[in-house]
Motif scaffolding. Structure first.
Motif, PDB file in Angstrom:
ATOM      1  N   SER A   1     -75.739  20.710  -8.406  1.00  0.00           N
ATOM      2  CA  SER A   1     -76.021  21.915  -9.241  1.00  0.00           C
ATOM      3  C   SER A   1     -76.154  21.411 -10.858  1.00  0.00           C
ATOM      4  CB  SER A   1     -75.216  23.073  -9.036  1.00  0.00           C
ATOM      5  OG  SER A   1     -73.569  22.534  -9.456  1.00  0.00           O
ATOM      6  N   ASN A   2     -75.850  20.270 -10.860  1.00  0.00           N
ATOM      7  CA  ASN A   2     -75.879  19.790 -12.202  1.00  0.00           C
ATOM      8  C   ASN A   2     -75.807  18.108 -12.319  1.00  0.00           C
ATOM      9  OD1 ASN A   2     -73.173  18.719 -12.713  1.00  0.00           O
ATOM     10  ND2 ASN A   2     -72.619  20.890 -12.482  1.00  0.00           N
ATOM     11  N   GLY A   3     -76.298  17.489 -13.583  1.00  0.00           N
ATOM     12  CA  GLY A   3     -76.527  16.060 -13.595  1.00  0.00           C
ATOM     13  C   GLY A   3     -75.307  15.338 -13.138  1.00  0.00           C
ATOM     14  N   GLU A   4     -74.025  15.713 -13.597  1.00  0.00           N
ATOM     15  CA  GLU A   4     -72.633  15.015 -13.482  1.00  0.00           C
ATOM     16  C   GLU A   4     -72.626  15.051 -11.884  1.00  0.00           C
ATOM     17  OE1 GLU A   4     -69.602  16.431 -15.394  1.00  0.00           O
ATOM     18  OE2 GLU A   4     -69.994  15.813 -17.368  1.00  0.00           O
ATOM     19  N   GLU A   5     -72.651  16.173 -11.218  1.00  0.00           N
ATOM     20  CA  GLU A   5     -72.447  16.049  -9.770  1.00  0.00           C
ATOM     21  C   GLU A   5     -73.944  15.127  -9.229  1.00  0.00           C
ATOM     22  OE1 GLU A   5     -72.640  19.906  -7.915  1.00  0.00           O
ATOM     23  OE2 GLU A   5     -70.961  20.947  -9.319  1.00  0.00           O
ATOM     24  N   GLY A   6     -74.699  15.179  -9.580  1.00  0.00           N
ATOM     25  CA  GLY A   6     -75.777  14.322  -8.981  1.00  0.00           C
ATOM     26  C   GLY A   6     -75.405  12.984  -8.929  1.00  0.00           C
ATOM     27  N   LEU A   7     -75.090  12.699 -10.236  1.00  0.00           N
ATOM     28  CA  LEU A   7     -74.511  11.266 -10.432  1.00  0.00           C
ATOM     29  C   LEU A   7     -73.379  10.636  -9.774  1.00  0.00           C
ATOM     30  CD1 LEU A   7     -75.025   8.481 -12.345  1.00  0.00           C
ATOM     31  CD2 LEU A   7     -73.598   9.557 -14.020  1.00  0.00           C
ATOM     32  N   GLU A   8     -72.303  11.567  -9.697  1.00  0.00           N
ATOM     33  CA  GLU A   8     -71.278  11.355  -8.686  1.00  0.00           C
ATOM     34  C   GLU A   8     -71.588  11.026  -7.343  1.00  0.00           C
ATOM     35  OE1 GLU A   8     -68.185  10.152  -9.417  1.00  0.00           O
ATOM     36  OE2 GLU A   8     -69.059  10.060 -11.583  1.00  0.00           O
ATOM     37  N   SER A   9     -72.729  12.054  -6.727  1.00  0.00           N
ATOM     38  CA  SER A   9     -73.001  12.109  -5.561  1.00  0.00           C
ATOM     39  C   SER A   9     -73.870  10.570  -5.277  1.00  0.00           C
ATOM     40  CB  SER A   9     -73.934  13.232  -5.131  1.00  0.00           C
ATOM     41  OG  SER A   9     -73.275  14.488  -5.210  1.00  0.00           O
ATOM     42  N   PHE A  10     -74.605  10.411  -6.026  1.00  0.00           N
ATOM     43  CA  PHE A  10     -75.126   8.959  -5.834  1.00  0.00           C
ATOM     44  C   PHE A  10     -74.557   7.924  -5.884  1.00  0.00           C
ATOM     45  CE2 PHE A  10     -77.451   5.080  -7.285  1.00  0.00           C
ATOM     46  CZ  PHE A  10     -78.561   5.216  -6.683  1.00  0.00           C
ATOM     47  N   LYS A  11     -73.417   7.746  -6.686  1.00  0.00           N
ATOM     48  CA  LYS A  11     -72.415   6.687  -6.667  1.00  0.00           C
ATOM     49  C   LYS A  11     -71.736   6.643  -5.264  1.00  0.00           C
ATOM     50  CE  LYS A  11     -71.195   6.746 -11.494  1.00  0.00           C
ATOM     51  NZ  LYS A  11     -70.269   6.860 -12.577  1.00  0.00           N
ATOM     52  N   ASN A  12     -71.742   7.778  -4.716  1.00  0.00           N
ATOM     53  CA  ASN A  12     -70.885   7.957  -3.404  1.00  0.00           C
ATOM     54  C   ASN A  12     -71.842   7.695  -2.240  1.00  0.00           C
ATOM     55  OD1 ASN A  12     -68.147   8.286  -4.544  1.00  0.00           O
ATOM     56  ND2 ASN A  12     -68.700  10.468  -4.706  1.00  0.00           N
ATOM     57  N   ASN A  13     -73.090   7.799  -2.430  1.00  0.00           N
ATOM     58  CA  ASN A  13     -74.124   7.580  -1.217  1.00  0.00           C
ATOM     59  C   ASN A  13     -75.175   6.494  -1.665  1.00  0.00           C
ATOM     60  OD1 ASN A  13     -75.745   7.922   0.715  1.00  0.00           O
ATOM     61  ND2 ASN A  13     -75.910  10.268   0.554  1.00  0.00           N
ATOM     62  N   PRO A  14     -74.848   5.249  -1.446  1.00  0.00           N
ATOM     63  CA  PRO A  14     -75.874   4.445  -2.037  1.00  0.00           C
ATOM     64  C   PRO A  14     -77.136   4.260  -1.090  1.00  0.00           C
ATOM     65  CG  PRO A  14     -74.081   3.204  -0.582  1.00  0.00           C
ATOM     66  CD  PRO A  14     -73.823   4.749  -0.953  1.00  0.00           C
ATOM     67  N   ASP A  15     -77.199   5.052  -0.068  1.00  0.00           N
ATOM     68  CA  ASP A  15     -78.152   4.954   0.879  1.00  0.00           C
ATOM     69  C   ASP A  15     -79.320   6.076   0.302  1.00  0.00           C
ATOM     70  OD1 ASP A  15     -77.115   2.934   2.476  1.00  0.00           O
ATOM     71  OD2 ASP A  15     -76.322   4.459   3.586  1.00  0.00           O
ATOM     72  N   ILE A  16     -79.269   6.596  -0.810  1.00  0.00           N
ATOM     73  CA  ILE A  16     -80.001   7.414  -1.326  1.00  0.00           C
ATOM     74  C   ILE A  16     -81.779   7.064  -1.208  1.00  0.00           C
ATOM     75  CG2 ILE A  16     -81.046   8.917  -3.214  1.00  0.00           C
ATOM     76  CD1 ILE A  16     -78.763  10.187  -1.711  1.00  0.00           C
ATOM     77  N   ASP A  17     -82.755   7.608  -0.896  1.00  0.00           N
ATOM     78  CA  ASP A  17     -83.927   6.990  -0.894  1.00  0.00           C
ATOM     79  C   ASP A  17     -84.879   7.701  -2.134  1.00  0.00           C
ATOM     80  OD1 ASP A  17     -83.965   5.620   1.533  1.00  0.00           O
ATOM     81  OD2 ASP A  17     -84.282   7.498   2.680  1.00  0.00           O
ATOM     82  N   LEU A  18     -84.531   8.921  -2.270  1.00  0.00           N
ATOM     83  CA  LEU A  18     -85.339   9.476  -3.482  1.00  0.00           C
ATOM     84  C   LEU A  18     -84.480  10.655  -4.251  1.00  0.00           C
ATOM     85  CD1 LEU A  18     -88.230   9.974  -4.621  1.00  0.00           C
ATOM     86  CD2 LEU A  18     -88.172  11.961  -2.811  1.00  0.00           C
ATOM     87  N   ILE A  19     -85.023  10.559  -5.482  1.00  0.00           N
ATOM     88  CA  ILE A  19     -84.126  11.627  -6.308  1.00  0.00           C
ATOM     89  C   ILE A  19     -85.143  12.819  -6.738  1.00  0.00           C
ATOM     90  CG2 ILE A  19     -82.852  12.205  -8.450  1.00  0.00           C
ATOM     91  CD1 ILE A  19     -82.173   9.118  -8.076  1.00  0.00           C
ATOM     92  N   ILE A  20     -84.656  14.082  -6.528  1.00  0.00           N
ATOM     93  CA  ILE A  20     -85.602  14.978  -7.059  1.00  0.00           C
ATOM     94  C   ILE A  20     -84.532  15.949  -7.988  1.00  0.00           C
ATOM     95  CG2 ILE A  20     -86.778  17.357  -6.641  1.00  0.00           C
ATOM     96  CD1 ILE A  20     -87.289  15.995  -3.611  1.00  0.00           C
ATOM     97  N   ALA A  21     -84.970  16.049  -9.246  1.00  0.00           N
ATOM     98  CA  ALA A  21     -84.198  16.621 -10.350  1.00  0.00           C
ATOM     99  C   ALA A  21     -84.755  17.559 -11.254  1.00  0.00           C
ATOM    100  CB  ALA A  21     -83.190  15.377 -10.645  1.00  0.00           C
TER     101      ALA A  21
END
Length: 416
Positions: free
Chosen positions: A39-59
């Motif tokens: 729901s916000n950029g801080e959460e998104g950044l932390e989620s990415f750090k914890n999930n290195p297999d992300i293929d794409l970001i929609i923001a």
């Protein structure tokens, strides 16, 4: 639309407005393999750090705690190869400038058109999906190859020793003969092909596959019409060596995006690249210089005591820019700098070579000034890239050299 393609995707979706977030995430959840929602950029950044297999970001752009552009900027510092799509209600130039600077792949204006969003997801990730499929153990060059390629929206072909061994129908419809001359079709030659010698001992597809950059822009004639494509080439090592080639047609992209991109990268009086473009090109050139131990020099020039109130000021700047462009080498790059000054970046040129160019330009410029019956004269600062130089330092040194020339009554060219 290829269902298998979407079911393999791992997407990070960040949106602060609950109604939009719930509606869009419900749609995306039904078509993609894994969706992480924040729901916000801080959460998104932390989620990415914890999930290195992300293929794409929609923001989204405007969000509490950390906006979407800042989040993408920080993610790029971790992994710059993750494509991103932004959703926004912005239509002003500041948004486009920032998104271009961050290398954002695409954008969707609110209210969201979900078909357009899915189309943009495909555009960002199709080549990656194909590469993964071809690398898979059960992949063989049989009838399933054609079916796989025909499920893609891009024009796709597989090369072996420069010859097409497989391609989709849309590729065949567009190209009767597929023969690429990079010198003629690359839109950003100064970024990727500053030296024609680079192509002497390597094929075009090997050259593109060796670049760190994805989505290389090319301009090519298709059925007698010039089209703009994003070109990707990947080397595939199996029993033999293959090259996966995909072209995504972006000729009809939103004109507003193209206009703002042009404004962001160009001086609107002279049409030359501006300092925004200099940042990008210098970064690439300086890395190339250090990697291959080549020379790189920079000239900054201006006309002393030029009066910006004169009626012909803009014409005068255009005359200077044309004169510079017509008297430097093909792979030298001219930029409009601040006020009435210009920069000339000289790849594979040492200080002596740059001084020769400066003296040549000084003579030609001053001849033009005399012909126009003006009292000004041109001045030059010249520097060569040092081992400890970064962009800020070399710009400081060349500006200092130019300032000395502008203050001198005798010397018109100064160097450090």
């Amino acid at each position: 639309m290829n269902k298998d393609f979407f079911k393999q995707l791992n997407i990070l979706y960040v949106e602060d407005q609950e109604e939009i977030r719930n509606f869009t995430s419900n749609i995306l959840n039904s078509i993609v393999g894994n969706l992480t929602v924040c729901s916000n950029g801080e959460e998104g950044l932390e989620s990415f750090k914890n999930n290195p297999d992300i293929d794409l970001i929609i923001a989204d752009i405007n969000m509490p705690k950390m906006n979407g552009l800042e989040m993408i900027k920080r993610i790029n510092q971790i992994n710059s190869n993750i494509p991103s799509i932004v959703t926004t209600a912005h239509t002003d130039s500041s948004f486009y400038k920032k998104s271009i600077e961050l290398g954002i792949n695409s954008y969707c204006l609110k209210p969201l058109d979900l078909y357009e969003l899915i189309k943009n997801i495909t555009k960002c990730l199709e080549h990656k999906f194909l590469k993964k499929e071809i690398y898979s153990k059960d992949f063989n060059f049989d009838d399933s190859t054609l079916e796989l390629l025909n499920n893609q929206d891009s024009l796709v072909a597989i090369l072996e020793d420069g010859k097409i061994v497989a391609n989709n129908d849309i590729f065949s419809k567009n190209f009767k003969v597929f023969d690429i001359d990079l010198e003629k079709i690359l839109l950003d030659k100064e970024l990727f092909l500053p030296n024609k010698e680079d192509l002497k001992n390597i094929s075009w597809y090997e050259f593109i596959s060796s670049l760190d950059k994805e989505n290389v822009l090319i301009k090519i004639k298709v059925v007698d019409v010039i089209r703009i494509f994003k070109l990707n080439v990947t080397k595939i090592e199996k029993e033999k060596t293959y090259f996966l080639v995909s072209l995504f047609d972006i000729t009809n992209l939103n004109e507003k995006s193209n206009l703002f991109e042009y404004k962001y990268n160009h001086d609107l009086i002279t049409g030359l690249y501006n300092l925004n473009r200099f940042h990008k090109i210098f970064s690439i050139e300086s890395k190339r210089v250090r990697r291959y131990r080549k020379d790189l020099s920079l000239i900054k020039l201006s006309v002393r005591n030029i009066d910006e109130k004169i009626i012909s000021y803009e014409d005068f700047l255009n005359d200077i820019s044309e004169l510079i462009k017509n008297n430097i080498r093909e792979h030298d790059i001219c930029f409009k700098s601040e006020e009435s000054s210009f920069l000339v970046l000289l790849p594979e040129t040492d200080l002596d070579g740059a001084l020769n160019v400066s003296y040549k330009l000084e003579g030609i410029l001053n001849t033009m000034i005399v012909e126009k019956k003006l009292s000004q004269h041109s001045c030059f600062g010249v520097v060569e890239l040092k081992n400890d130089d970064n962009e800020e330092l070399i710009l400081q040194r060349v500006s200092l050299a130019l300032n000395k020339a502008l203050k001198s009554e005798e010397e018109r060219v100064f160097y450090f």
